[in-house]
Design a protein around this motif. Structure first.
Motif, PDB file in Angstrom:
ATOM      1  N   PRO A  29       0.963  -1.260   0.015  1.00 57.68           N
ATOM      2  CA  PRO A  29      -0.027  -0.076  -0.237  1.00 57.68           C
ATOM      3  C   PRO A  29       0.990   1.291   0.008  1.00 57.68           C
ATOM      4  N   ILE A  30       2.171   1.331   0.529  1.00 51.07           N
ATOM      5  CA  ILE A  30       2.721   2.364   0.745  1.00 51.07           C
ATOM      6  C   ILE A  30       3.266   2.614  -0.977  1.00 51.07           C
ATOM      7  N   ARG A  31       3.725   1.797  -1.640  1.00 47.70           N
ATOM      8  CA  ARG A  31       3.942   2.023  -2.883  1.00 47.70           C
ATOM      9  C   ARG A  31       2.914   2.322  -3.769  1.00 47.70           C
ATOM     10  N   ARG A  32       1.854   1.803  -3.544  1.00 43.70           N
ATOM     11  CA  ARG A  32       0.879   2.227  -4.306  1.00 43.70           C
ATOM     12  C   ARG A  32       0.562   3.832  -4.173  1.00 43.70           C
ATOM     13  N   GLU A  33       0.607   4.390  -2.797  1.00 44.18           N
ATOM     14  CA  GLU A  33       0.648   5.658  -2.299  1.00 44.18           C
ATOM     15  C   GLU A  33       1.453   6.393  -3.186  1.00 44.18           C
ATOM     16  N   ILE A  34       2.657   5.955  -3.132  1.00 41.37           N
ATOM     17  CA  ILE A  34       3.650   6.811  -3.936  1.00 41.37           C
ATOM     18  C   ILE A  34       3.568   6.893  -5.299  1.00 41.37           C
ATOM     19  N   LEU A  35       2.900   5.815  -5.977  1.00 38.02           N
ATOM     20  CA  LEU A  35       2.477   6.014  -7.394  1.00 38.02           C
ATOM     21  C   LEU A  35       1.507   7.274  -7.550  1.00 38.02           C
TER      22      LEU A  35
ATOM     23  N   VAL B  10      11.400   4.602   2.940  1.00 40.13           N
ATOM     24  CA  VAL B  10      11.032   5.227   1.692  1.00 40.13           C
ATOM     25  C   VAL B  10      11.798   4.809   0.520  1.00 40.13           C
ATOM     26  N   SER B  11      13.184   5.012   0.820  1.00 41.10           N
ATOM     27  CA  SER B  11      14.114   4.941  -0.205  1.00 41.10           C
ATOM     28  C   SER B  11      13.838   3.214  -0.741  1.00 41.10           C
ATOM     29  N   ARG B  12      13.805   2.388   0.060  1.00 38.51           N
ATOM     30  CA  ARG B  12      13.533   1.211  -0.097  1.00 38.51           C
ATOM     31  C   ARG B  12      12.359   0.687  -1.145  1.00 38.51           C
ATOM     32  N   HIS B  13      11.206   1.410  -0.737  1.00 43.88           N
ATOM     33  CA  HIS B  13      10.107   1.478  -1.526  1.00 43.88           C
ATOM     34  C   HIS B  13      10.359   2.030  -2.848  1.00 43.88           C
ATOM     35  N   LEU B  14      10.932   3.162  -2.991  1.00 45.31           N
ATOM     36  CA  LEU B  14      11.474   3.654  -4.383  1.00 45.31           C
ATOM     37  C   LEU B  14      12.285   2.852  -5.105  1.00 45.31           C
ATOM     38  N   ARG B  15      13.132   2.096  -4.284  1.00 41.19           N
ATOM     39  CA  ARG B  15      14.176   1.338  -5.327  1.00 41.19           C
ATOM     40  C   ARG B  15      13.178   0.056  -5.860  1.00 41.19           C
ATOM     41  N   VAL B  16      12.374  -0.620  -5.055  1.00 42.94           N
ATOM     42  CA  VAL B  16      11.545  -1.446  -5.623  1.00 42.94           C
ATOM     43  C   VAL B  16      10.732  -1.003  -7.063  1.00 42.94           C
ATOM     44  N   LEU B  17      10.135   0.319  -6.677  1.00 45.04           N
ATOM     45  CA  LEU B  17       9.402   0.728  -8.040  1.00 45.04           C
ATOM     46  C   LEU B  17      10.189   1.014  -9.420  1.00 45.04           C
ATOM     47  N   ARG B  18      11.408   1.626  -8.923  1.00 40.57           N
ATOM     48  CA  ARG B  18      12.225   1.897 -10.000  1.00 40.57           C
ATOM     49  C   ARG B  18      12.766   0.677 -10.534  1.00 40.57           C
ATOM     50  N   GLU B  19      13.052  -0.500  -9.933  1.00 41.45           N
ATOM     51  CA  GLU B  19      13.491  -1.729 -10.366  1.00 41.45           C
ATOM     52  C   GLU B  19      12.133  -2.344 -11.407  1.00 41.45           C
ATOM     53  N   ALA B  20      11.056  -2.228 -10.964  1.00 36.65           N
ATOM     54  CA  ALA B  20       9.853  -2.705 -11.713  1.00 36.65           C
ATOM     55  C   ALA B  20       9.694  -1.633 -12.929  1.00 36.65           C
ATOM     56  N   GLY B  21      10.511  -0.488 -13.001  1.00 31.16           N
ATOM     57  CA  GLY B  21      10.263   0.192 -14.124  1.00 31.16           C
ATOM     58  C   GLY B  21       9.055   1.094 -13.880  1.00 31.16           C
ATOM     59  N   LEU B  22       8.505   1.260 -12.749  1.00 30.95           N
ATOM     60  CA  LEU B  22       7.461   2.175 -12.607  1.00 30.95           C
ATOM     61  C   LEU B  22       7.602   3.537 -12.130  1.00 30.95           C
TER      62      LEU B  22
ATOM     63  N   GLN C 299      10.511  14.931  -0.588  1.00 33.39           N
ATOM     64  CA  GLN C 299       9.006  15.313  -0.570  1.00 33.39           C
ATOM     65  C   GLN C 299       8.247  14.125  -0.378  1.00 33.39           C
ATOM     66  N   ILE C 300       8.722  12.969  -1.012  1.00 33.29           N
ATOM     67  CA  ILE C 300       7.889  11.656  -0.808  1.00 33.29           C
ATOM     68  C   ILE C 300       7.838  11.297   0.796  1.00 33.29           C
ATOM     69  N   ALA C 301       9.065  11.046   1.152  1.00 35.57           N
ATOM     70  CA  ALA C 301       9.252  10.851   2.444  1.00 35.57           C
ATOM     71  C   ALA C 301       8.691  11.456   3.755  1.00 35.57           C
ATOM     72  N   ASP C 302       8.660  12.865   3.384  1.00 35.02           N
ATOM     73  CA  ASP C 302       7.984  13.635   4.438  1.00 35.02           C
ATOM     74  C   ASP C 302       6.529  13.499   4.510  1.00 35.02           C
ATOM     75  N   ARG C 303       5.784  12.689   3.489  1.00 40.53           N
ATOM     76  CA  ARG C 303       4.456  12.750   3.628  1.00 40.53           C
ATOM     77  C   ARG C 303       4.089  11.131   4.296  1.00 40.53           C
ATOM     78  N   PHE C 304       5.263  10.361   4.781  1.00 40.56           N
ATOM     79  CA  PHE C 304       4.884   9.150   5.541  1.00 40.56           C
ATOM     80  C   PHE C 304       5.580   9.267   6.809  1.00 40.56           C
ATOM     81  N   VAL C 305       4.775   8.215   7.795  1.00 40.15           N
ATOM     82  CA  VAL C 305       5.755   8.162   9.042  1.00 40.15           C
ATOM     83  C   VAL C 305       6.778   7.120   9.255  1.00 40.15           C
ATOM     84  N   ILE C 306       6.913   6.450   8.239  1.00 41.85           N
ATOM     85  CA  ILE C 306       7.778   5.646   8.176  1.00 41.85           C
ATOM     86  C   ILE C 306       9.134   6.231   7.915  1.00 41.85           C
TER      87      ILE C 306
END
Length: 120
Positions: free
Chosen positions: A11-17, A41-53, A29-36
């Motif tokens: 769900p966090i990655r969906r929210e980032i998208l 957040v960097s790990r979530h962004l890496r997963v999204l980047r590796e998936a090409g999203l 800016q992305i990290a500021d919107r989450f409590v994690i």
């Protein structure tokens, strides 16, 4: 498609998208919107980047992320096929339409208005 589905399973990655749908954002800016934590957040962004999203570009010392929606097309097509009525369902719907049309024609031919009920 499996990598894309796995990436959007969280769900966090969906929210980032969704956030990136409106505008490119820096990692901060992305990290500021989450409590994690920012590393999470960097790990979530890496997963999204590796998936090409998402695509990231350097803007000075900042990383700016942009949505790349094209990888979702294959998943969307598969979901569309899954949700589309099966061959039998389509045929049964057509049969139902034909039955109603035939009934309406018979009632009209018998001189009754189609909205009047038959009396046995």
């Amino acid at each position: 498609m499996d990598e894309v589905a796995g990436a959007i399973a969280d769900p966090i990655r969906r929210e980032i998208l969704l956030m990136l749908r409106d505008e490119p954002l820096s990692a901060g800016q992305i990290a500021d919107r989450f409590v994690i934590s920012r590393p999470a957040v960097s790990r979530h962004l890496r997963v999204l980047r590796e998936a090409g999203l998402v695509r990231d570009t350097a803007d000075g010392r900042r990383r700016v992320y942009t949505l790349v929606a094209a990888p979702l097309d294959e998943l969307a097509g598969w979901l569309g096929r899954l949700l589309r009525p099966s061959g039998w369902q389509h045929r049964l719907d057509a049969l139902e339409t034909e039955v109603y049309r035939t009934r309406r024609e018979r009632q009209t031919a018998a001189g009754r208005h189609p909205s009047q009920k038959e009396t046995a």
